[in-house]
Design an enzyme around this catalytic site. Structure first.
Site, short mmCIF file in Angstrom:
data_model
loop_
_atom_site.label_atom_id
_atom_site.label_comp_id
_atom_site.label_asym_id
_atom_site.label_seq_id
_atom_site.Cartn_x
_atom_site.Cartn_y
_atom_site.Cartn_z
N ASP A 1 -7.41 9.09 1.97
CA ASP A 1 -6.26 8.20 2.56
C ASP A 1 -4.90 8.78 2.69
O ASP A 1 -4.26 8.41 3.58
CB ASP A 1 -6.21 6.83 1.63
CG ASP A 1 -7.57 6.00 1.87
OD1 ASP A 1 -8.22 6.07 2.94
OD2 ASP A 1 -7.57 5.12 1.06
N ASP B 1 -14.29 4.31 7.94
CA ASP B 1 -15.45 5.07 7.13
C ASP B 1 -16.00 4.20 6.17
O ASP B 1 -17.00 4.56 5.60
CB ASP B 1 -14.75 6.30 6.49
CG ASP B 1 -13.79 5.72 5.14
OD1 ASP B 1 -13.55 4.36 5.10
OD2 ASP B 1 -13.35 6.62 4.34
N CYS C 1 -14.07 8.16 0.31
CA CYS C 1 -12.64 7.74 0.21
C CYS C 1 -12.22 8.44 -0.73
O CYS C 1 -10.69 8.67 -0.64
CB CYS C 1 -12.53 6.09 -0.06
SG CYS C 1 -13.62 5.15 1.01
N HIS D 1 -11.14 0.15 6.80
CA HIS D 1 -11.15 1.40 7.29
C HIS D 1 -12.52 1.70 8.05
O HIS D 1 -13.59 1.18 7.54
CB HIS D 1 -11.10 2.41 6.14
CG HIS D 1 -9.74 2.41 5.38
ND1 HIS D 1 -9.41 3.13 4.35
CD2 HIS D 1 -8.53 1.84 5.90
CE1 HIS D 1 -8.14 3.09 4.03
NE2 HIS D 1 -7.59 2.43 4.93
#
Length: 660
Positions: free
Chosen positions: A349, A470, A642, A468
């Site tokens: 991030d 992902d 992440c 997000h």
């Protein structure tokens, strides 16, 4: 030497206006085509004229062949304003006034001129040369240096943003360092530029050579002149003009560095001008412009070779890092563990790795997100260094949210869409498709769009609690002609798998064994209407993204692999979280996949979720490694992707060969 050319739409050029003095003196630039006004001083009764020049001056007669007949041998040109005279020096003078052009006027019946004017010319060679041909070194004597074109046959020089740190004067990137002096390593990041000012030394007592930039480019580039012992800052950062001190040297070397990446308000084009100016009246007698395009920042997809993996070392992930080290070792990649993180585990991030490239140099560049949590200082303090650049986009802290973290930023492998090629892939980021308030921060999206070569696409991600992309998509390499697959999270596939196992008599098989006290059987999951309702909603949201990516990436169903997942929602049809570790949120290192261990129901001693994923991915030549991230990441609403980040090898394809 005299040549004849047909008249066309000639561009405006300098004109020498003859006088009645009989003798004139001018300074001209080699290669410059100059008009001579031969009609201003025509003697009475003169009907014809001719022009002769010494061998170092080319003379051109310009006329309309449909209206005027070219003179035969021994004949003269008619006094007709449809006939124009141009001259062009073909070499620099060795001495003052060593070039000569003689214009003679004749009457109809006379063989001797009734009047003659002699123009003495001192020629100087003035040229600003750069790497127009994009071959890694300066190209000499090129024309049209003020235009920049894309494509494999394009022309125009390229400028790197000098955003690494080779100077020792500050902790800033070199492009933000206003006090430091470039060193030998630093100038390798810059584009060389040669200035030629060749001619008799005496002429430069009365004429001066000046470099100039536009005010708007002052904050976008900086120019240094190479001296005997150091590099002198001469243009940029408020300096708009520089008078070159020639000092009997025909050629001077300069270095140009970019200071800003392109953006929506900056196309990337910057200009440097050289002019020869007469000191007496400050008249410009020659002007040449060269253009540079500032190289973009380029993201690298999962299909590019991994080089370094980053992870934070926090209190709860010691066991995970042990597993990660073994996985990274198998993929022959370097692992970098960050200990200065203020408890921030979300390495993905905080930053995104990419690179920038010119024909003479390329280096990786980290894009620092505006998120600024515990890892906020890591990209600049620990990643920035020699030949490792840094760039960020600042925003109002009150305007920064979860969508601005870079788990919400991905890039596809190269794709072709309706005949349009994207050889560097397309950037993907998430937000709302309907609510203008739920978007990635404009300072970031403007930056991504401004790079031009990876044409960004927005996906729909605000149905997720974290938001997000992902969390529901990734790309993996494939050992076939296509070269990759899009992997999408799929509640539908997961529920179908569980129903299949239930029919086979395994409804009592348990999830989360060994990691969670709340163990659930397949039967209990399939009876949970709230869980099924949330997963159905999430499947609809993923299907929207599926169609967007099929349209925008030119994909077909055969390019997509559905990976089982279930989601839970505290609020109906909102704020979805993965029910078990999200296997799409994987770490891709070449053919090795670091996949969150799902802790699914075991059938005959094997996790049926793991077996399903292996059956989908391993036929592509991939190896699945299931890593336990349950306590270290999953419980904190994230997974392996992440918590990690990867520096990847740049594309072999040169971005300037694109045709945006």
């Amino acid at each position: 030497m005299q040549s004849v050319i047909a008249e066309d739409n000639m561009t405006e050029r300098r004109t020498i206006r003859l006088t009645n003095t009989g003798t004139m003196y001018e300074v001209c630039v080699v290669g410059e085509e100059i008009a001579i006004d031969v009609y201003r001083t025509v003697p009475r009764r003169a009907d014809f004229f001719d022009v002769r020049g010494t061998t170092n001056i080319d003379v051109f007669m310009v006329y309309n062949s449909r209206a005027i007949k070219k003179p035969g041998k021994g004949e003269k040109w008619p006094i007709d304003k449809g006939v124009k005279v141009h001259i062009s020096p073909n070499e620099p003078s060795r001495h003052l006034n060593d070039g000569k052009v003689k214009i003679s006027y004749y009457i109809s019946q006379g063989s001797d001129p009734v009047s003659s004017i002699v123009l003495y010319v001192t020629s100087v060679a003035i040229s600003l040369d750069v790497d127009v041909n994009r071959i890694g070194f300066v190209s000499r004597g090129m024309k049209n240096k003020d235009t920049w074109t894309w494509g494999p046959n394009g022309r125009g020089a390229i400028l790197l943003v000098n955003c690494d740190r080779d100077r020792n004067s500050s902790g800033l990137p070199d492009n933000e360092d206003s006090e430091g002096t470039p060193n030998a390593a630093d100038v390798k990041d810059m584009s060389p530029m040669f200035l030629t000012a060749e001619g008799p030394d005496e002429i430069f007592d009365d004429y001066r050579v000046i470099l100039e930039i536009e005010p708007c480019d002052s904050k976008r580039l900086r120019v240094y002149r190479q001296g005997k012992f150091q590099f002198k800052h001469v243009l940029g950062m408020g300096k708009l003009g520089y008078e070159v001190q020639r000092k009997n040297r025909d050629e001077m070397k300069f270095y140009v560095e970019g200071l800003q990446f392109p953006d929506t308000e900056f196309s990337g084009l910057v200009y440097v001008k050289v002019k020869l100016q007469r000191t007496q009246d400050l008249a410009d007698i020659f002007l040449e412009t060269v253009v540079f395009r500032v190289a973009p920042w380029i993201m690298t997809p999962n299909t590019q070779k991994p080089m370094e993996v980053y992870v934070s070392n926090v209190d709860t992930n010691e066991y995970f890092i042990k597993l990660l080290k073994e996985f990274v070792r198998k993929s022959r990649t370097t692992l970098i563990v960050c200990t200065e993180n203020c408890g921030d585990r979300w390495m993905q991030d905080e930053m995104e790795f990419g690179y920038t490239e010119a024909p003479h140099k390329r280096f990786p560049v980290v894009l620092d997100s505006p998120r600024d949590r515990g890892l906020k200082d890591f990209p600049q303090k620990k990643v920035l260094g020699p030949d490792f650049g840094y760039v960020t986009r600042k925003a109002n802290p009150d305007e920064i949210g979860s969508l601005d973290a870079f788990g919400n930023l991905e890039v596809s492998p190269p794709v072709t869409v309706n005949g349009k090629c994207y050889p560097l892939g397309r950037i993907l980021y998430g937000g709302s498709l309907t609510d203008p308030a739920l978007q990635m921060n404009k300072t970031v999206t403007d930056f991504l769009k401004g790079q031009q070569v990876q044409s960004p696409v927005q996906l729909y991600s605000t149905w997720l609690f974290v938001g997000h992309i992902d969390e529901f998509m990734s790309f993996v390499p494939a050992a076939d002609k296509r070269g990759f697959r899009l992997v999408l999270a799929s509640p539908r596939v997961c529920l179908d798998l569980f129903r299949e196992k239930q029919k086979e008599g395994f409804g009592d098989a348990v999830m989360f064994e060994g990691v969670d006290k709340d163990k659930l059987t397949i039967d209990e999951i399939l009876e949970d209407e709230s869980l099924k309702e949330c997963s159905q909603f999430c499947q609809e949201c993923i299907d929207i993204n599926r169609q967007i990516m099929k349209n925008k990436l030119g994909l077909i169903e055969a390019d997509i692999i559905d990976i089982p997942i279930l989601y839970k929602c505290d609020t109906p049809k909102k704020d979805a979280e993965s029910f078990f570790p999200d296997m799409v949120n994987m770490l891709v290192l070449g053919n090795h996949l670091g996949i969150p261990k799902p802790f699914g129901p075991k059938i005959n001693g094997k996790c049926c979720l793991e077996e399903k994923v292996q059956s989908l991915l391993e036929p592509l030549g991939l190896t699945c490694h299931f890593l336990d991230d349950f306590a270290s990441y999953h419980k904190y609403l994230g997974e392996i992707h992440c918590g990690t980040n990867v520096v990847r090898k740049p594309f072999n394809f040169k971005w300037w060969h694109c045709e945006p």
